[in-house]
Design a protein around this motif. Structure first.
Motif, PDB file in Angstrom:
ATOM      1  N   ARG A 315       0.831  -1.212   0.000  1.00  0.00           N
ATOM      2  CA  ARG A 315       0.000   0.000   0.000  1.00  0.00           C
ATOM      3  C   ARG A 315       0.864   1.260   0.000  1.00  0.00           C
ATOM      4  O   ARG A 315       0.456   2.299  -0.523  1.00  0.00           O
ATOM      5  CB  ARG A 315      -0.936  -0.014   1.210  1.00  0.00           C
ATOM      6  N   ASN A 316       2.046   1.146   0.611  1.00  0.00           N
ATOM      7  CA  ASN A 316       2.954   2.298   0.675  1.00  0.00           C
ATOM      8  C   ASN A 316       3.911   2.353  -0.512  1.00  0.00           C
ATOM      9  O   ASN A 316       4.870   3.137  -0.516  1.00  0.00           O
ATOM     10  CB  ASN A 316       3.752   2.257   1.979  1.00  0.00           C
ATOM     11  N   GLU A 317       3.647   1.482  -1.523  1.00  0.00           N
ATOM     12  CA  GLU A 317       4.472   1.425  -2.733  1.00  0.00           C
ATOM     13  C   GLU A 317       5.922   1.046  -2.438  1.00  0.00           C
ATOM     14  O   GLU A 317       6.830   1.395  -3.200  1.00  0.00           O
ATOM     15  CB  GLU A 317       4.426   2.771  -3.481  1.00  0.00           C
ATOM     16  N   GLU A 318       6.162   0.323  -1.353  1.00  0.00           N
ATOM     17  CA  GLU A 318       7.501  -0.186  -1.040  1.00  0.00           C
ATOM     18  C   GLU A 318       7.547  -1.647  -1.499  1.00  0.00           C
ATOM     19  O   GLU A 318       7.561  -2.578  -0.699  1.00  0.00           O
ATOM     20  CB  GLU A 318       7.784  -0.057   0.456  1.00  0.00           C
ATOM     21  N   LEU A 319       7.609  -1.825  -2.812  1.00  0.00           N
ATOM     22  CA  LEU A 319       7.432  -3.149  -3.390  1.00  0.00           C
ATOM     23  C   LEU A 319       8.567  -4.107  -3.069  1.00  0.00           C
ATOM     24  O   LEU A 319       8.338  -5.304  -2.867  1.00  0.00           O
ATOM     25  CB  LEU A 319       7.263  -3.027  -4.912  1.00  0.00           C
ATOM     26  N   GLU A 320       9.800  -3.624  -3.010  1.00  0.00           N
ATOM     27  CA  GLU A 320      10.924  -4.518  -2.717  1.00  0.00           C
ATOM     28  C   GLU A 320      10.790  -5.108  -1.311  1.00  0.00           C
ATOM     29  O   GLU A 320      11.037  -6.293  -1.084  1.00  0.00           O
ATOM     30  CB  GLU A 320      12.253  -3.766  -2.866  1.00  0.00           C
ATOM     31  N   LYS A 321      10.391  -4.263  -0.372  1.00  0.00           N
ATOM     32  CA  LYS A 321      10.189  -4.754   0.997  1.00  0.00           C
ATOM     33  C   LYS A 321       9.025  -5.737   1.053  1.00  0.00           C
ATOM     34  O   LYS A 321       9.080  -6.747   1.760  1.00  0.00           O
ATOM     35  CB  LYS A 321       9.938  -3.583   1.949  1.00  0.00           C
ATOM     36  N   ALA A 322       7.970  -5.437   0.288  1.00  0.00           N
ATOM     37  CA  ALA A 322       6.812  -6.334   0.254  1.00  0.00           C
ATOM     38  C   ALA A 322       7.215  -7.700  -0.289  1.00  0.00           C
ATOM     39  O   ALA A 322       6.830  -8.741   0.254  1.00  0.00           O
ATOM     40  CB  ALA A 322       5.704  -5.721  -0.606  1.00  0.00           C
ATOM     41  N   LEU A 323       8.018  -7.694  -1.352  1.00  0.00           N
ATOM     42  CA  LEU A 323       8.464  -8.956  -1.950  1.00  0.00           C
ATOM     43  C   LEU A 323       9.274  -9.779  -0.955  1.00  0.00           C
ATOM     44  O   LEU A 323       9.130 -11.001  -0.877  1.00  0.00           O
ATOM     45  CB  LEU A 323       9.295  -8.674  -3.206  1.00  0.00           C
ATOM     46  N   GLU A 324      10.121  -9.115  -0.197  1.00  0.00           N
ATOM     47  CA  GLU A 324      10.945  -9.822   0.790  1.00  0.00           C
ATOM     48  C   GLU A 324      10.071 -10.487   1.860  1.00  0.00           C
ATOM     49  O   GLU A 324      10.305 -11.635   2.242  1.00  0.00           O
ATOM     50  CB  GLU A 324      11.927  -8.845   1.449  1.00  0.00           C
ATOM     51  N   VAL A 325       9.055  -9.750   2.326  1.00  0.00           N
ATOM     52  CA  VAL A 325       8.182 -10.287   3.373  1.00  0.00           C
ATOM     53  C   VAL A 325       7.343 -11.449   2.846  1.00  0.00           C
ATOM     54  O   VAL A 325       7.221 -12.497   3.490  1.00  0.00           O
ATOM     55  CB  VAL A 325       7.270  -9.175   3.942  1.00  0.00           C
ATOM     56  N   PHE A 326       6.743 -11.267   1.656  1.00  0.00           N
ATOM     57  CA  PHE A 326       5.909 -12.330   1.086  1.00  0.00           C
ATOM     58  C   PHE A 326       6.740 -13.584   0.770  1.00  0.00           C
ATOM     59  O   PHE A 326       6.273 -14.706   0.970  1.00  0.00           O
ATOM     60  CB  PHE A 326       5.207 -11.839  -0.178  1.00  0.00           C
ATOM     61  N   LYS A 327       7.968 -13.369   0.298  1.00  0.00           N
ATOM     62  CA  LYS A 327       8.840 -14.520   0.018  1.00  0.00           C
ATOM     63  C   LYS A 327       9.164 -15.261   1.312  1.00  0.00           C
ATOM     64  O   LYS A 327       9.136 -16.502   1.360  1.00  0.00           O
ATOM     65  CB  LYS A 327      10.130 -14.052  -0.655  1.00  0.00           C
ATOM     66  N   THR A 330       6.329 -17.524   2.327  1.00  0.00           N
ATOM     67  CA  THR A 330       6.252 -18.806   1.622  1.00  0.00           C
ATOM     68  C   THR A 330       7.296 -19.789   2.139  1.00  0.00           C
ATOM     69  O   THR A 330       7.084 -21.002   2.121  1.00  0.00           O
ATOM     70  CB  THR A 330       6.448 -18.623   0.098  1.00  0.00           C
ATOM     71  N   MET A 331       8.423 -19.255   2.624  1.00  0.00           N
ATOM     72  CA  MET A 331       9.469 -20.131   3.162  1.00  0.00           C
ATOM     73  C   MET A 331       9.091 -20.669   4.537  1.00  0.00           C
ATOM     74  O   MET A 331       9.333 -21.840   4.848  1.00  0.00           O
ATOM     75  CB  MET A 331      10.799 -19.366   3.240  1.00  0.00           C
ATOM     76  N   LEU A 332       8.458 -19.800   5.346  1.00  0.00           N
ATOM     77  CA  LEU A 332       8.059 -20.223   6.698  1.00  0.00           C
ATOM     78  C   LEU A 332       6.802 -21.082   6.682  1.00  0.00           C
ATOM     79  O   LEU A 332       6.619 -21.952   7.544  1.00  0.00           O
ATOM     80  CB  LEU A 332       7.830 -18.990   7.581  1.00  0.00           C
ATOM     81  N   ASN A 338      -2.376 -19.360   0.462  1.00  0.00           N
ATOM     82  CA  ASN A 338      -2.572 -17.917   0.524  1.00  0.00           C
ATOM     83  C   ASN A 338      -1.239 -17.172   0.503  1.00  0.00           C
ATOM     84  O   ASN A 338      -1.138 -16.074  -0.050  1.00  0.00           O
ATOM     85  CB  ASN A 338      -3.361 -17.547   1.781  1.00  0.00           C
ATOM     86  N   ALA A 339      -0.206 -17.775   1.113  1.00  0.00           N
ATOM     87  CA  ALA A 339       1.115 -17.136   1.108  1.00  0.00           C
ATOM     88  C   ALA A 339       1.635 -17.013  -0.320  1.00  0.00           C
ATOM     89  O   ALA A 339       2.172 -15.961  -0.717  1.00  0.00           O
ATOM     90  CB  ALA A 339       2.077 -17.950   1.966  1.00  0.00           C
ATOM     91  N   TYR A 340       1.469 -18.078  -1.120  1.00  0.00           N
ATOM     92  CA  TYR A 340       1.903 -18.036  -2.516  1.00  0.00           C
ATOM     93  C   TYR A 340       1.039 -17.080  -3.335  1.00  0.00           C
ATOM     94  O   TYR A 340       1.529 -16.390  -4.237  1.00  0.00           O
ATOM     95  CB  TYR A 340       1.870 -19.441  -3.123  1.00  0.00           C
ATOM     96  N   ASP A 341      -0.252 -17.044  -3.032  1.00  0.00           N
ATOM     97  CA  ASP A 341      -1.170 -16.144  -3.733  1.00  0.00           C
ATOM     98  C   ASP A 341      -0.748 -14.687  -3.527  1.00  0.00           C
ATOM     99  O   ASP A 341      -0.690 -13.888  -4.471  1.00  0.00           O
ATOM    100  CB  ASP A 341      -2.594 -16.386  -3.217  1.00  0.00           C
ATOM    101  N   SER A 342      -0.442 -14.331  -2.277  1.00  0.00           N
ATOM    102  CA  SER A 342      -0.043 -12.956  -1.960  1.00  0.00           C
ATOM    103  C   SER A 342       1.299 -12.607  -2.598  1.00  0.00           C
ATOM    104  O   SER A 342       1.494 -11.497  -3.116  1.00  0.00           O
ATOM    105  CB  SER A 342       0.033 -12.775  -0.438  1.00  0.00           C
ATOM    106  N   TYR A 343       2.246 -13.558  -2.543  1.00  0.00           N
ATOM    107  CA  TYR A 343       3.553 -13.340  -3.175  1.00  0.00           C
ATOM    108  C   TYR A 343       3.379 -13.129  -4.676  1.00  0.00           C
ATOM    109  O   TYR A 343       4.005 -12.248  -5.285  1.00  0.00           O
ATOM    110  CB  TYR A 343       4.457 -14.525  -2.871  1.00  0.00           C
ATOM    111  N   GLY A 344       2.497 -13.927  -5.289  1.00  0.00           N
ATOM    112  CA  GLY A 344       2.216 -13.776  -6.715  1.00  0.00           C
ATOM    113  C   GLY A 344       1.655 -12.401  -7.036  1.00  0.00           C
ATOM    114  O   GLY A 344       2.018 -11.776  -8.040  1.00  0.00           O
TER     115      GLY A 344
END
Length: 371
Positions: A315-327, A330-332, A338-344
């Protein structure tokens, strides 16, 4: 042995008595059936109205606590075409399945069940339209309304309706008739609501989420203004801002919603009845406080916690940080669709389409029902 048998009988009858308080029933409203779930009690009944796309089961997590304190009747239901409720087979035109037909179906069902007198209403989201319409038709019967991030028609301008008209309509299948007709008739629903004023004599608590769900800033400002204007219009209306909660406030902060509904119910009682209710309210507040702390600890760095953190970055347009969290999510939680859906979703927004497709395929593999 005899002592044990007596204990068993007592427990059995207590269990049966508690179970029998809930009536799960289909009501014939003219050749087709509407599903109601009723937790029986004494006092002014409380009717819960779900948002678009949801059926009455969405309320299940808060009903027991409210019933335990108030002892009153709680009613949830599925709108036509949702959950276990059928659609009227006699209607031929899509426009016939609009909100005016829906409110008549609700009134018929409540009347057949004997709940066509005084009532308290609790709507969420799209349910706010139904509550406004119902209250306008029965202003002397509706004793209180607790709105939970519920729709107000002023938010739906002509420009918004044009945007909605360009969006894809849900498929028309036997399983999706409810949402199909809801979306098809949305512009007409808004037109109907524009002609209706919420009755000034009905007290309201308007609970809203302060979290912008991705709307443009000017539209988010309009949403907040419409809610403020609604509350300011009458002295018997109160605004509550549910800090930290998203659109589904009754899931994010059930304690707030439970206690607010109990407060609204208490204001319909006389002084003696309020005094009896007070001890239960205090006991309930203690229990909810303990449960809230337990849930907080359980959710610390949970899948949902990380998922919400990722969406905050998006929402804050910090996409790189979002990608790191979503990735990381999926690892945890490698078994979470849903984790893969959000990462996608984050990958797609970052124009990494090939990787996004890979994540979506993994999500579908884990949950083939994920449309």
């Amino acid at each position: 042995m005899r002592h044990f048998y007596l204990k068993f009988l007592i427990l059995f009858f207590l269990s049966f008595s508690m179970h029998s308080q809930t009536l799960d029933t289909l009501v014939d409203i003219g050749g087709y059936k509407m599903h109601f779930k009723i937790m029986k009690g004494k006092g002014i009944p409380i009717l819960f109205d779900a948002g678009a796309g949801n059926d009455g089961s969405i309320w299940d997590n808060i009903l027991e606590k409210i019933h335990k304190v108030t002892g009153t009747t709680l009613i949830t239901y599925d709108r036509s075409g949702f959950g276990k409720s059928e659609v009227n087979p006699n209607l031929k035109n899509e426009s016939d399945f609009g909100i005016l037909n829906g409110i008549k179906e609700l009134e018929t069902g409540l009347s057949k069940l004997g709940f066509n007198n005084e009532i308290i209403l609790v709507p969420h989201s799209y349910g706010g339209f139904y509550t406004t319409l119902y209250a306008s038709r029965h202003p002397d019967k509706v004793k209180y309304v607790v709105r939970i991030d519920a729709n107000l028609v002023g938010v739906y301008t002509d420009d918004v309706l044009k945007i909605m008209a360009d969006e894809e309509t849900p498929p028309k299948t036997p399983e999706t008739l409810g949402i199909y007709y809801l979306v098809k008739n949305y512009p007409e629903t808004v037109k109907v609501l524009r002609t209706i004023d919420f009755p000034s004599n009905v007290p309201v608590i308007d609970i809203i989420s302060p979290i912008n769900r991705g709307y443009p800033d000017e539209y988010w400002a309009l949403i907040n203004k419409v809610h403020k204007d609604f509350v300011d219009a009458e002295s018997n209306r109160v605004e509550l801002i549910a800090d930290g909660s998203g659109h589904y406030i009754f899931k994010d902060n059930p304690g707030l919603i439970i206690n607010t509904i109990i407060k609204a119910y208490s204001e319909t009682l006389d002084e003696n009845q309020q005094n009896v209710l007070l001890k239960k309210v205090l006991d309930n507040a203690i229990e909810l406080s303990i449960e809230a702390k337990k849930t907080e600890m359980e959710n610390l760095h949970s899948e949902n916690d990380l998922n919400e953190w990722g969406y905050t970055f998006m929402r804050n347009e910090e996409l790189e940080k979002a990608l790191e969290v979503f990735k990381l999510n999926t690892m945890l939680f490698p078994d979470s669709w849903n984790a893969y859906d959000s990462y996608g979703e984050a990958l797609l927004k970052s124009n990494k389409k090939a990787e996004a497709i890979e994540m979506y395929e993994k999500s579908i593999e884990l949950n083939p029902e994920n449309e």
